[in-house]
Design a protein around this motif. Structure first.
Motif, PDB file in Angstrom:
ATOM      1  N   ALA A 113      13.359   4.537  -1.097  1.00  0.00           N
ATOM      2  CA  ALA A 113      13.223   4.120  -2.500  1.00  0.00           C
ATOM      3  C   ALA A 113      12.914   5.317  -3.398  1.00  0.00           C
ATOM      4  O   ALA A 113      13.429   5.408  -4.515  1.00  0.00           O
ATOM      5  N   LEU A 114      12.074   6.233  -2.916  1.00  0.00           N
ATOM      6  CA  LEU A 114      11.751   7.416  -3.707  1.00  0.00           C
ATOM      7  C   LEU A 114      12.983   8.285  -3.932  1.00  0.00           C
ATOM      8  O   LEU A 114      13.192   8.804  -5.037  1.00  0.00           O
ATOM      9  N   LEU A 115      13.808   8.421  -2.908  1.00  0.00           N
ATOM     10  CA  LEU A 115      15.041   9.195  -3.072  1.00  0.00           C
ATOM     11  C   LEU A 115      15.968   8.514  -4.070  1.00  0.00           C
ATOM     12  O   LEU A 115      16.612   9.171  -4.894  1.00  0.00           O
ATOM     13  N   GLY A 116      16.011   7.185  -4.038  1.00  0.00           N
ATOM     14  CA  GLY A 116      16.806   6.452  -5.016  1.00  0.00           C
ATOM     15  C   GLY A 116      16.289   6.663  -6.430  1.00  0.00           C
ATOM     16  O   GLY A 116      17.059   6.877  -7.376  1.00  0.00           O
ATOM     17  N   LEU A 117      14.967   6.624  -6.592  1.00  0.00           N
ATOM     18  CA  LEU A 117      14.364   6.886  -7.898  1.00  0.00           C
ATOM     19  C   LEU A 117      14.690   8.304  -8.355  1.00  0.00           C
ATOM     20  O   LEU A 117      15.018   8.524  -9.531  1.00  0.00           O
ATOM     21  N   LYS A 126       0.819  -1.208   0.000  1.00  0.00           N
ATOM     22  CA  LYS A 126       0.000   0.000   0.000  1.00  0.00           C
ATOM     23  C   LYS A 126       0.854   1.260   0.000  1.00  0.00           C
ATOM     24  O   LYS A 126       0.587   2.213  -0.743  1.00  0.00           O
ATOM     25  N   GLN A 127       1.913   1.279   0.812  1.00  0.00           N
ATOM     26  CA  GLN A 127       2.750   2.478   0.890  1.00  0.00           C
ATOM     27  C   GLN A 127       3.626   2.640  -0.348  1.00  0.00           C
ATOM     28  O   GLN A 127       3.878   3.762  -0.794  1.00  0.00           O
ATOM     29  N   LEU A 128       4.088   1.541  -0.930  1.00  0.00           N
ATOM     30  CA  LEU A 128       4.804   1.648  -2.208  1.00  0.00           C
ATOM     31  C   LEU A 128       3.882   2.215  -3.281  1.00  0.00           C
ATOM     32  O   LEU A 128       4.295   3.032  -4.105  1.00  0.00           O
ATOM     33  N   GLY A 129       2.603   1.797  -3.233  1.00  0.00           N
ATOM     34  CA  GLY A 129       1.628   2.261  -4.209  1.00  0.00           C
ATOM     35  C   GLY A 129       1.316   3.745  -4.093  1.00  0.00           C
ATOM     36  O   GLY A 129       0.833   4.356  -5.048  1.00  0.00           O
ATOM     37  N   THR A 130       1.599   4.308  -2.929  1.00  0.00           N
ATOM     38  CA  THR A 130       1.346   5.734  -2.719  1.00  0.00           C
ATOM     39  C   THR A 130       2.631   6.554  -2.735  1.00  0.00           C
ATOM     40  O   THR A 130       2.689   7.625  -3.351  1.00  0.00           O
ATOM     41  N   ASN A 131       3.660   6.068  -2.067  1.00  0.00           N
ATOM     42  CA  ASN A 131       4.889   6.850  -1.871  1.00  0.00           C
ATOM     43  C   ASN A 131       5.909   6.726  -3.004  1.00  0.00           C
ATOM     44  O   ASN A 131       6.773   7.594  -3.135  1.00  0.00           O
ATOM     45  N   LEU A 132       5.811   5.676  -3.809  1.00  0.00           N
ATOM     46  CA  LEU A 132       6.827   5.447  -4.847  1.00  0.00           C
ATOM     47  C   LEU A 132       6.256   5.336  -6.257  1.00  0.00           C
ATOM     48  O   LEU A 132       6.691   6.042  -7.168  1.00  0.00           O
ATOM     49  N   PHE A 133       5.291   4.466  -6.451  1.00  0.00           N
ATOM     50  CA  PHE A 133       4.841   4.144  -7.812  1.00  0.00           C
ATOM     51  C   PHE A 133       4.261   5.326  -8.583  1.00  0.00           C
ATOM     52  O   PHE A 133       4.492   5.424  -9.800  1.00  0.00           O
ATOM     53  N   PRO A 134       3.502   6.255  -7.955  1.00  0.00           N
ATOM     54  CA  PRO A 134       3.008   7.393  -8.743  1.00  0.00           C
ATOM     55  C   PRO A 134       4.141   8.215  -9.365  1.00  0.00           C
ATOM     56  O   PRO A 134       4.035   8.643 -10.516  1.00  0.00           O
ATOM     57  N   ALA A 135       5.226   8.417  -8.618  1.00  0.00           N
ATOM     58  CA  ALA A 135       6.370   9.161  -9.153  1.00  0.00           C
ATOM     59  C   ALA A 135       7.007   8.397 -10.311  1.00  0.00           C
ATOM     60  O   ALA A 135       7.384   8.983 -11.335  1.00  0.00           O
ATOM     61  N   TYR A 136       7.120   7.093 -10.158  1.00  0.00           N
ATOM     62  CA  TYR A 136       7.689   6.238 -11.207  1.00  0.00           C
ATOM     63  C   TYR A 136       6.824   6.287 -12.461  1.00  0.00           C
ATOM     64  O   TYR A 136       7.322   6.460 -13.580  1.00  0.00           O
TER      65      TYR A 136
END
Length: 234
Positions: free
Chosen positions: A158-162, A106-116
């Motif tokens: 992960a977001l900072l890495g992206l 759930k948090q990957l789906g909100t905190n990372l995937f939209p930016a990706y």
């Protein structure tokens, strides 16, 4: 006029960032899950700056299909999107071993995937235009993990890495990428807690930093900026 797309635009940092962009005369694409809140914010923005355009659509950006529809709608209504603000996020104050089994997903789906996904959607368009600026709102938890918010820390790391990969890929094409790294900021994440706003970073501080960075000369890029409370983290 320039055009921007902002995720998580109706509350907290996203709201402050959107207002700051509009005050710069920048058209904005915004979305929210709550249609009533979205319509009220759209009306507020248009009253604030009658000359700008707002592309507002109801969407849950953690859903890839809805996120893509939001991106397509914004581009169709506004034209070339040169500013992307990946702001949407969720915070959960719980250690990993005590967390729900679906919390990571759930948090990957909100905190990372939209930016990706927005990077995948708009990236080649930015390269073709040879201009643009991507802002990724990370967290100090990406630098110093918070034990009591384990999954959140992992997803922001992960977001900072992206963000760093985006910057390297975009550098040869003249597109800027900046990681915004706020510390304790007065948003809904602190709802119900007894805090003093004078001890915290305000959403308007984050918005001010983004506008300052955006308005720098063509040759300057801020790789990342850390904004923490003057008295230290809460």
């Amino acid at each position: 006029m320039k055009n921007a797309i902002i995720t998580g635009a109706t509350k907290g940092m996203g709201r402050a960032i959107t207002i700051a962009l509009v005050k710069q005369g920048i058209n904005v694409g915004i979305c929210a899950r709550n249609a009533k809140e979205l319509a009220a914010f759209e009306a507020e923005l248009l009253e604030m700056a009658p000359g700008i355009r707002v592309a507002a659509t109801v969407a849950d950006v953690s859903d890839r299909h809805q996120l893509k529809k939001f991106a397509e709608f914004t581009e169709k209504k506004l034209g070339f999107i040169g500013i992307i603000v990946n702001n949407v996020g969720m915070y959960k104050h719980v250690p990993i071993l005590e967390d729900d089994e679906n919390s990571m997903e759930k948090q990957l789906g909100t905190n990372l995937f939209p930016a990706y996904e927005l990077y995948r959607f708009f990236g080649k368009r930015l390269v073709s235009a040879g201009e643009g600026h991507i802002f990724n709102v990370c967290s100090v938890a990406a630098l110093n993990p918070v034990m009591e918010a384990g999954v959140y820390s992992v997803t922001k790391y992960a977001l900072l890495g992206l963000n760093n990969v985006m910057r390297l890929e975009m550098q040869p094409h003249g597109i800027k990428v900046t990681a915004i790294i706020p510390g304790s900021t007065l948003t809904d994440s602190w709802k119900g807690m007894d805090v003093n706003k004078n001890d915290m970073v305000l959403p308007e501080d984050v918005a001010s930093a983004i506008i300052t960075i955006y308005n720098m000369s063509k040759g300057a890029n801020v790789d990342q900026i850390i904004i923490k409370p003057a008295g230290g983290q809460l």
